[in-house]
Design an enzyme around this catalytic site. Structure first.
Site, PDB file in Angstrom:
ATOM      1  N   ASP A  11      31.222  32.615  39.082  1.00  0.00           N
ATOM      2  CA  ASP A  11      31.052  33.969  39.610  1.00  0.00           C
ATOM      3  C   ASP A  11      31.734  34.014  40.982  1.00  0.00           C
ATOM      4  O   ASP A  11      32.047  32.968  41.559  1.00  0.00           O
ATOM      5  CB  ASP A  11      29.550  34.271  39.726  1.00  0.00           C
ATOM      6  N   LEU A  12      31.908  35.207  41.524  1.00  0.00           N
ATOM      7  CA  LEU A  12      32.590  35.338  42.820  1.00  0.00           C
ATOM      8  C   LEU A  12      31.622  35.685  43.947  1.00  0.00           C
ATOM      9  O   LEU A  12      31.283  34.849  44.772  1.00  0.00           O
ATOM     10  CB  LEU A  12      33.689  36.395  42.728  1.00  0.00           C
ATOM     11  N   ASP A  13      31.148  36.923  43.984  1.00  0.00           N
ATOM     12  CA  ASP A  13      30.324  37.398  45.090  1.00  0.00           C
ATOM     13  C   ASP A  13      28.971  36.696  45.111  1.00  0.00           C
ATOM     14  O   ASP A  13      28.228  36.729  44.133  1.00  0.00           O
ATOM     15  CB  ASP A  13      30.118  38.910  44.983  1.00  0.00           C
ATOM     16  N   SER A 102      31.793  40.694  38.338  1.00  0.00           N
ATOM     17  CA  SER A 102      31.467  42.080  37.993  1.00  0.00           C
ATOM     18  C   SER A 102      32.268  43.070  38.825  1.00  0.00           C
ATOM     19  O   SER A 102      32.186  44.279  38.592  1.00  0.00           O
ATOM     20  CB  SER A 102      29.963  42.331  38.204  1.00  0.00           C
ATOM     21  N   LYS A 133      28.195  41.905  32.785  1.00  0.00           N
ATOM     22  CA  LYS A 133      26.951  41.146  32.909  1.00  0.00           C
ATOM     23  C   LYS A 133      25.765  42.116  32.948  1.00  0.00           C
ATOM     24  O   LYS A 133      25.867  43.163  33.559  1.00  0.00           O
ATOM     25  CB  LYS A 133      26.983  40.312  34.194  1.00  0.00           C
TER      26      LYS A 133
END
Length: 207
Positions: A11-13, A102, A133
């Site tokens: 995931d990123l954030d 997302s 998601k």
């Protein structure tokens, strides 16, 4: 603890970059300007912007509302930084990794550039899937692009919807943070070590 995987799906954030303050500012400004009670933003963490907008605005305002949020999110980048261990983790995983976020592709590009996080060859954003998601679709998409069996992949996440997405895709889950329902939980990625061994990615977690 030592585990082996075909690929690592990050995931990123909140997992690789700290964008929490920027995300919060963007959504609260958006809500104020759209006439939405900010309290209605509770529980939306980790969900795609298009889904949040659809839940908070009437259908005839969805397109404009999403464009409005994306404009704010790509321009408010103060305080967006790489989280501990993220650069080492993504670098050590080599080509056997993807980012599954997302965020939209434009917001992802803006935030990763602001944080100084190198781009990945495989990137799955909200623009690339019909169902975000907690649907398994984003993680299934990333595994397919890497030619990996999702059941032999590691999904690295910091939110309940993200972990649910990875779990539904069949991945082993690594939660970054506290009080998370994951197979493995660490405070941040500095507590992990990744290395490529042949055609596998090896994860070592500090005890």
């Amino acid at each position: 603890m030592r585990l082996e995987f075909d690929a690592v799906l990050f995931d990123l954030d909140g997992t690789l970059i700290d964008s929490t303050a920027a995300v919060r500012r963007a959504w609260h400004r958006w809500a104020e300007e759209e006439g939405v009670d900010p309290a209605r933003l509770a529980g939306t963490e980790g969900k795609p912007a298009k889904d949040i907008v659809a839940a908070l605005l009437p259908p005839d305002r969805h397109a404009q509302g999403l464009a409005h949020y994306l404009h704010i999110a790509t321009h408010d980048l103060d305080g967006v930084v790489v989280l501990p261990g993220a650069l080492d983790a993504t670098s050590a995983a080599g080509p056997k990794k993807a980012i599954v976020t997302s965020s939209t592709r434009d917001v992802t590009a803006a935030r990763t550039a602001a944080a100084g996080l190198p781009a990945t060859d495989v990137l799955v954003t909200a623009d690339d899937v019909d169902h975000g998601k907690p649907s398994p679709v984003p993680y299934l998409n990333a595994a397919e692009q890497l030619g990996a069996d999702p059941r032999r992949c590691l999904a690295v996440e910091d939110t309940a919807p993200g972990l649910a997405s990875g779990r539904a895709a069949g991945c082993t889950t690594l939660g970054v943070g506290t009080d998370l329902d994951a197979d493995i939980v660490v405070p941040d990625l500095s507590h992990t070590r990744f290395e490529v061994d042949g055609d596998r990615v090896v994860l070592t977690v500090e005890d």
